[in-house]
Design an enzyme around this catalytic site. Structure first.
Site, mmCIF file in Angstrom:
data_model
loop_
_atom_site.group_PDB
_atom_site.id
_atom_site.type_symbol
_atom_site.label_atom_id
_atom_site.label_comp_id
_atom_site.label_asym_id
_atom_site.label_seq_id
_atom_site.Cartn_x
_atom_site.Cartn_y
_atom_site.Cartn_z
ATOM 1 N N ASP A 223 0.900 -1.386 0.002
ATOM 2 C CA ASP A 223 0.023 0.066 0.052
ATOM 3 C C ASP A 223 0.839 1.274 -0.158
ATOM 4 O OD1 ASP A 223 -2.146 -1.642 0.020
ATOM 5 O OD2 ASP A 223 -2.401 -1.503 2.481
HETATM 6 N N1 URA Z 1 -1.304 -5.912 3.812
HETATM 7 C C1 URA Z 1 -1.632 -4.495 3.849
HETATM 8 O O1 URA Z 1 -2.719 -4.414 4.350
HETATM 9 N N2 URA Z 1 -1.022 -3.869 3.372
HETATM 10 C C2 URA Z 1 0.112 -4.012 2.852
HETATM 11 O O2 URA Z 1 0.701 -3.162 2.041
HETATM 12 C C3 URA Z 1 0.598 -5.379 2.376
HETATM 13 C C4 URA Z 1 -0.143 -6.239 3.103
#
Ligand code: URA
Length: 235
Positions: A102
């Site tokens: 993310d």
């Molecule tokens: N899980 C999440 O919630 N975000 C990420 O960036 C990776 C795994």
């Protein structure tokens, strides 16, 4: 392959640059000055530019410590991407990120030009565990460990059995998941009534993030890490 194509596919030089270098006598093939951009070269030829050998780089893999605020994509209309962090010397390699983190997640992201490697590391059937460090808004409880181990049911998917370890500071946890579904760690924690306030990926399988890399820094994998990756991906 044509000499100009060969050199431009394994260096940041354009075909136009190569043409000029050949004209200036800066390119040799097997010890002799190259004559023309359309000279033919094979895999076993020794090609040099300004005295330095250039070799076809078939595949490359960089380890990036992704900072928050950049997107895991090759291009984006609104945000800076992880590819924007990578220097000119890699621009001819057409790198892309293996999987996604993310925008606000930090940590280990691999960049490659090897589609097979990317597929092998992201395919759910390969069960490659990704390890995250997460800071929560509330303390984790023993029941959370069992809930993660059982797996979790969501509207759109079922999360397989995952590992949750509680750190000394109980708002800090280590989480290992086998899939990489959208917001998976955050959603699994939310299901247990906890919000993730900070998230960092620290390992993919047994390949750990180099702690010497500050956010935004990257490097090529060393030989030992490439071996690890071969074992993890099975290719
Ligand atoms: N899980 C999440 O919630 N975000 C990420 O960036 C990776 C795994």
């Amino acid at each position: 392959m044509r000499l100009d194509k060969y050199i431009s596919s394994c260096t940041p030089l354009s075909r136009k640059d190569v043409k000029k270098l050949i004209k200036d006598g800066a390119v040799t093939v097997d010890g002799a000055a190259a004559k023309a951009p359309d000279d033919k070269v094979g895999e076993n030829c020794l090609v040099t530019v300004n005295g330095k050998p250039v070799t076809l780089k078939k595949s490359v893999c960089l380890m990036l410590n992704k900072p928050a605020g950049v997107v895991s994509a090759v291009s984006d209309r609104d945000y800076k991407t992880v590819i924007d962090l990578i220097g000119e010397e890699y621009s001819y390699l057409d790198l892309f990120p293996i999987g996604r983190l993310d925008i606000d997640t930090e940590g280990l992201l691999l960049l490659t030009n090897d589609g097979a490697l990317s597929h092998a590391l992201t395919s759910p059937s390969k069960n490659v565990y990704k390890t995250y460090f997460a800071r929560l808004d509330k303390e984790a409880e023993e029941e959370d460990i069992a809930a993660f181990a059982e797996g979790m049911e969501f509207k759109d998917f079922t999360a397989k059995s995952a590992v949750l370890e509680i750190c000394e500071n109980r708002k800090e946890v280590i989480i290992k998941i086998a899939e990489g579904k959208y917001h998976q760690v955050k959603r699994m924690c939310a299901k247990r009534g906890k919000n993730v306030v900070y998230l960092k990926r620290i390992a993919i399988g047994s390949l750990a993030l180099d702690l010497g890399l500050a956010p935004g820094q990257y490097r090529e994998l060393n030989q030992e890490e490439e071996e690890l990756l071969k074992n993890i991906s099975g290719i």
